[in-house]
Scaffold this active site. Structure first.
Site, PDB file in Angstrom:
ATOM      1  N   GLY A 202     -14.974  39.408  -6.203  1.00 51.05           N
ATOM      2  CA  GLY A 202     -13.686  38.764  -6.403  1.00 51.05           C
ATOM      3  C   GLY A 202     -13.506  37.623  -5.415  1.00 51.05           C
TER       4      GLY A 202
ATOM      5  N   GLY B   2     -10.083  36.243  -5.208  1.00 51.59           N
ATOM      6  CA  GLY B   2      -8.634  36.036  -5.261  1.00 51.59           C
ATOM      7  C   GLY B   2      -8.036  36.245  -3.879  1.00 51.59           C
ATOM      8  N   ASN B   3      -6.750  36.484  -3.861  1.00 48.77           N
ATOM      9  CA  ASN B   3      -6.027  36.603  -2.591  1.00 48.77           C
ATOM     10  C   ASN B   3      -6.618  37.676  -1.672  1.00 48.77           C
ATOM     11  OD1 ASN B   3      -3.609  38.378  -1.294  1.00 48.77           O
ATOM     12  ND2 ASN B   3      -3.246  36.202  -1.016  1.00 48.77           N
TER      13      ASN B   3
ATOM     14  N   LYS C 238       4.772  50.255 -11.207  1.00 46.92           N
ATOM     15  CA  LYS C 238       3.929  49.081 -11.507  1.00 46.92           C
ATOM     16  C   LYS C 238       4.435  48.486 -12.803  1.00 46.92           C
ATOM     17  CE  LYS C 238       0.266  48.148  -9.450  1.00 46.92           C
ATOM     18  NZ  LYS C 238      -0.099  47.540  -8.241  1.00 46.92           N
TER      19      LYS C 238
HETATM   20  N1  GLU Z   1       0.571  44.822  -5.832  1.00 45.89           N
HETATM   21  C1  GLU Z   1       0.244  45.274  -4.530  1.00 45.89           C
HETATM   22  C2  GLU Z   1      -0.435  46.628  -4.572  1.00 45.89           C
HETATM   23  O1  GLU Z   1      -1.028  47.012  -5.537  1.00 45.89           O
HETATM   24  C3  GLU Z   1       1.452  45.250  -3.616  1.00 45.89           C
HETATM   25  C4  GLU Z   1       2.613  46.030  -4.083  1.00 45.89           C
HETATM   26  C5  GLU Z   1       3.870  45.757  -3.318  1.00 45.89           C
HETATM   27  O2  GLU Z   1       3.851  44.972  -2.392  1.00 45.89           O
HETATM   28  O3  GLU Z   1       4.884  46.358  -3.685  1.00 45.89           O
HETATM   29  O4  GLU Z   1      -0.446  47.350  -3.616  1.00 45.89           O
END
Ligand code: GLU
Length: 428
Positions: free
Chosen positions: A219, A221-222, A107
């Site tokens: 929320g 959002g997306n 991350k």
């Molecule tokens: N950010 C998204 C998650 O927390 C997607 C991560 C990704 O697609 O690599 O799962």
């Protein structure tokens, strides 16, 4: 809801320790998996539109890559901390493992608030992040993606910078790219839809029809938007949704007993995603305090905003009508709240299972980029449904057989696979 007193990394470690006990992991394995393998922290200087230079702090944490390249989003958030990124990286390892895709966990983040940045400034942050990380990311090492407050455009700027530095075309470097530029159809829908695929199965297991299971969502959002869309398509209604207000710096809940109308709300949303309260009122929505999404007489709760939202302080406000919680966000429930939810026998679909649709579709995006052949949207979403549904049932079956809390069952499956990979490689 405050998130000051909760440290997400300690929370992720507490969850891991609990499962390490269940699995009776040896000391070295525990020590290895409860911290990330690698961490990066760096400065990104940006010449702002007013000519002044501002320094932004960037992070990337690679938790574990035994099962494949590290994978996970990059967040832009004013309250970003390295500990939050550590927790989120760790959860990505478990997430990729529980849906059994050949990826590890990572991350990234930048301390910034895109609401206050021009597009040019955001582009410079994206490019600066990649300049710092170019040697340590890539299709075979670590693959970023969108997350809180980042989108397909940010991914494309990052790809462009990476390709300029590494001199070549590397569409597999990053996922969540725009469709037509290496992105996958269905990626935008994937996380929210995935939440509903697992919720659909959980309701079916309990003999509850979506039409009889009103939901409340935190929320807008997306993730929340696509979760609402698919839940509506299945015949379910969402009677309350909370949304962040950029001007007031707090959120509000929008309630309509007959069900919120997603397209109507999207039509009165500003460029930051905030809902216009006056217009909402005019359309018959009750405007309530932001925390009220949690205290509705509904059957389903979907926290789909950020971490540390259902806490020891507010968990007791959850109504007796609630049967299922589907965690769209990462880490929305703190361990003390989790205990109460378990005691009350509310069925929990834990975050790294419920919201794994995003990364699963990212994996499909990589596969399509590698083949240089892109699937139709129905094919992507069909494959996503199969993956999410089978992961859900594997976890639910284990929970039933061994009488485990769903979060623990998901952890048992995910951690076992990672341990096996680490041991198989001879690392521990
Ligand atoms: N950010 C998204 C998650 O927390 C997607 C991560 C990704 O697609 O690599 O799962």
């Amino acid at each position: 809801m405050s998130n000051k007193s909760y440290n997400s990394f300690e929370m992720a470690q507490a969850q891991f320790d609990r499962v390490a006990d269940i699995l009776q992991l040896d000391q070295a394995t525990r020590e290895f998996l409860r911290v990330p393998m690698r961490e990066f922290s760096f400065s990104i200087p940006v010449r702002m539109d007013d000519g002044m230079t501002q320094i932004f702090r960037g992070f990337r944490v690679q938790h574990n890559d035994a099962r494949g390249p590290n994978k996970g989003g990059i967040r832009f958030h004013p309250q970003e901390t390295v500990d939050t990124v550590r927790a989120l990286a760790m959860w990505m390892t478990w997430k990729c493992s529980v849906v059994d895709i050949p990826l590890g966990g990572g991350k990234g983040g930048v301390i910034c608030d895109p609401h206050n940045l021009s597009l040019r400034e955001q582009e410079q942050i994206c490019r600066g992040w990649v300049r710092n990380m170019a040697n340590d990311v890539g299709p075979l090492a670590d693959v970023p993606a969108p997350d809180v407050m980042t989108n397909a455009q940010h991914m494309l700027w990052m790809l462009d910078e990476f390709e300029a530095i590494r001199r070549g075309k590397f569409p597999g470097f990053i996922t969540g790219k725009p469709v037509g530029m290496g992105g996958s159809l269905g990626r935008t829908e994937a996380t929210g839809f995935g939440v509903i695929f697992t919720l659909r199965e959980a309701l079916r297991d309990r003999g509850i029809k979506p039409a009889d299971a009103p939901a409340s969502v935190q929320g807008f959002g997306n993730v929340a938007q696509y979760a609402i869309r698919l839940y509506n398509q299945l015949g379910g209604k969402v009677v309350c949704v909370s949304c962040w207000d950029q001007n007031d710096q707090i959120s509000y809940s929008y309630r309509k007993a007959t069900g919120v109308d997603l397209d109507q709300l999207l039509g009165i949303t500003d460029k930051f995603g905030g809902i216009d309260r006056e217009k909402a009122r005019g359309l018959g929505y009750e405007i309530l305090p932001g925390d009220d999404w949690l205290t509705q007489d509904v059957v389903v709760l979907i926290p789909a905003a950020i971490e540390n939202q259902i806490t020891g302080e507010n968990v007791h406000q959850i109504k007796k009508t609630v049967r299922v919680i589907a965690e769209g966000a990462n880490g929305p429930t703190t361990p003390d709240a989790d205990r109460v939810i378990q005691e009350r026998e509310i069925f929990m679909i834990p975050d790294f299972l419920a919201n794994a649709g995003g990364v699963t579709c990212s994996y499909f995006e990589q596969v399509q980029c590698n083949m240089n052949y892109f699937w139709e949207k129905d094919e992507v979403l069909g494959k996503l449904d199969v993956k999410m549904t089978s992961a859900y049932h594997a976890v639910a079956d284990l929970a039933r057989k061994r009488n485990l809390y769903m979060r623990d069952a998901a952890y048992v499956i995910a951690v076992s696979r990672v341990v096996e990979a680490c041991k198989g490689r001879g690392w521990i």
